[in-house]
Write a protein that holds these residues in place. Structure first.
Motif, PDB file in Angstrom:
ATOM      1  N   ASP A 160      -0.077   0.501  12.393  1.00  0.00           N
ATOM      2  CA  ASP A 160      -0.276   0.042  10.995  1.00  0.00           C
ATOM      3  C   ASP A 160       1.229  -0.108  10.639  1.00  0.00           C
ATOM      4  O   ASP A 160       2.134   0.195  11.054  1.00  0.00           O
ATOM      5  CB  ASP A 160      -0.890   1.510  10.027  1.00  0.00           C
ATOM      6  N   HIS A 161       1.192  -0.892   9.310  1.00  0.00           N
ATOM      7  CA  HIS A 161       2.523  -1.193   8.826  1.00  0.00           C
ATOM      8  C   HIS A 161       2.540  -1.645   7.147  1.00  0.00           C
ATOM      9  O   HIS A 161       1.439  -1.724   6.656  1.00  0.00           O
ATOM     10  CB  HIS A 161       2.875  -2.625   9.093  1.00  0.00           C
ATOM     11  N   ILE A 162       3.659  -1.147   6.670  1.00  0.00           N
ATOM     12  CA  ILE A 162       3.653  -1.795   5.199  1.00  0.00           C
ATOM     13  C   ILE A 162       4.484  -2.864   4.881  1.00  0.00           C
ATOM     14  O   ILE A 162       5.695  -2.877   5.599  1.00  0.00           O
ATOM     15  CB  ILE A 162       4.302  -0.392   4.282  1.00  0.00           C
ATOM     16  N   LYS A 196       0.905  -1.037  -0.050  1.00  0.00           N
ATOM     17  CA  LYS A 196      -0.068   0.019   0.050  1.00  0.00           C
ATOM     18  C   LYS A 196       0.947   1.211  -0.171  1.00  0.00           C
ATOM     19  O   LYS A 196       2.023   1.250   0.210  1.00  0.00           O
ATOM     20  CB  LYS A 196      -0.832   0.205   1.177  1.00  0.00           C
ATOM     21  N   SER A 197       0.351   2.439  -0.446  1.00  0.00           N
ATOM     22  CA  SER A 197       0.911   3.523  -0.506  1.00  0.00           C
ATOM     23  C   SER A 197       0.954   4.473   0.801  1.00  0.00           C
ATOM     24  O   SER A 197       1.773   5.703   0.635  1.00  0.00           O
ATOM     25  CB  SER A 197       0.580   4.203  -1.833  1.00  0.00           C
TER      26      SER A 197
END
Length: 425
Positions: free
Chosen positions: A415-417, A407-408
């Motif tokens: 939250d995390h990427i 995700k961008s």
């Protein structure tokens, strides 16, 4: 002068060449004196580098004022040293040129006369040229020597009346500075344009027939005055339309790359063709009464040799400048313009830093494949006719081409990427 005049116009039947000579001696009793025949339109020429002996006619396009009258009553333009480039009247020229090998044969002749040697030096025509004689030779830019095999005059016998008229006129203007050509003009053998430069219509625009301004050396370039070239306002609804007679009075002048005038044509017409003798930028001007005046127009052209213009790596990804070991790239070279089929004997070199590496490219054609086995940064060089082009390539092990994420955007705190290496496309 009178003694020279007698030798120039003899009434005795000629024994060898029956045409209009110019006597090239200073005294009547000089045993070494020889009469050299003037060369004119239609003279037959031959090149010593032709595969087979071929005779082709000379075409005089450098002047339109001076003629030779032969016994048949025809008027033929006098050949001179300004007949350069391709002053010949046969499109196949001299056949095949032995100085230009092509496989098991030779390339077709494309002459480019750069200079005429041994003209008649005592006279200069209005275009700056010296008169050609049967002993004159031309040098082609490719290395051939072109000789005059026949001067082009029909058999001409000067009549007793012509001789008498010449004597009378010559006696009336006895002057030691009068040269042999002037005597010939008096006798009616050589006919100049009696009217001189004719007043015509103003010229405001000229161009080339193909609208180009860059040509290969050896190309014949044709200059024209377009339909709107006779008016200052090309958008005018009432364009000036000159008569054929007015068009015929157009004068032309050519300036060499140093800005010096080297060719001038008076009352030549609304088109002019020339093969420029060497590379550089030339200026061609058409005018009515005064060169460089308000009633003139000019156009510049650049004459150049063919040379390399592009060295291109052909890959599935044209912008990719990096490959893995044991991968290959095909390179191709192209000319600035012209026929790519002449691209032979291209010199390929490969460097790793400053060290030349052999065995990566083994051929010498316009398209070659390079196989890189070791890592490093390489320079691939292609050289043809003195010009070298270069392309760089990096050879490395597996490498990352892109990173992808799930995700961008993200929220603060919990939250995390997720990121991963994108597959190589």
């Amino acid at each position: 002068m009178f003694s020279k005049l007698k030798k120039l116009f003899t009434t005795a039947p000629p024994t060898t060449k029956e045409a209009t000579p110019i006597e090239d001696s200073e005294t009547e009793n000089d045993s070494s004196s020889t009469a050299k025949m003037l060369v004119c339109q239609g003279a037959t020429c031959q090149c010593d580098k032709s595969e087979t002996p071929i005779l082709i006619p000379l075409k005089v396009d450098s002047q339109s004022k001076y003629y030779i009258n032969d016994s048949a009553g025809s008027e033929k333009l006098i050949g001179n040293t300004m007949d350069l480039g391709q002053p010949f009247d046969i499109p196949t020229f001299f056949g095949k040129c032995t100085l230009q090998p092509m496989g098991s044969s030779f390339k077709p002749c494309m002459p480019a006369v750069t200079v005429w040697n041994d003209p008649y030096d005592n006279v200069e025509l209005g275009n700056g040229g010296k008169i050609l004689t049967e002993d004159s030779t031309a040098i082609c830019s490719f290395g051939g020597t072109i000789t005059i095999e026949h001067h082009g005059q029909s058999p001409a016998v000067i009549t007793q009346q012509q001789f008498a008229d010449a004597n009378s006129d010559a006696m009336a203007i006895l002057n030691p500075t009068v040269d042999q050509l002037q005597i010939a003009i008096i006798a009616g053998v050589v006919t100049p344009d009696e009217e001189g430069d004719q007043k015509g219509i103003a010229v405001y625009r000229i161009t080339t027939s193909d609208q180009q301004n860059k040509y290969l050396k050896g190309t014949t370039v044709t200059f024209i005055i377009p339909e709107n070239g006779w008016t200052k306002n090309p958008n005018s609804s009432t364009l000036k339309t000159p008569t054929p007679e007015e068009k015929a009075t157009t004068n032309w002048v050519v300036y060499n790359p140093d800005g010096e005038k080297f060719l001038s044509l008076i009352d030549h017409g609304d088109t002019y063709s020339i093969t420029f003798p060497d590379t550089g930028t030339y200026r061609v001007e058409a005018y009515n009464t005064i060169a460089g005046g308000s009633r003139s127009a000019d156009y510049q052209v650049t004459i150049k040799e063919q040379e390399l213009s592009k060295l291109t790596p052909v890959t599935k990804k044209p912008l990719l400048q990096r490959i893995r070991p044991n991968e290959s790239i095909t390179y191709t070279v192209a000319l600035d313009f012209g026929d790519d089929t002449i691209l032979q004997q291209v010199a390929w070199q490969v460097y790793k830093g400053t060290e030349q590496i052999t065995g990566i490219i083994t051929g010498n054609t316009k398209e070659e494949t390079a196989l890189f086995t070791d890592t490093g940064t390489y320079s691939v060089l292609a050289t043809w006719r003195g010009k070298t082009l270069q392309s760089k390539i990096s050879v490395g092990s597996n490498y990352v081409t892109a990173i992808q994420r799930d995700k961008s955007t993200m929220r603060l705190l919990n939250d995390h990427i997720s990121c991963s290496i994108a597959p190589k496309g």
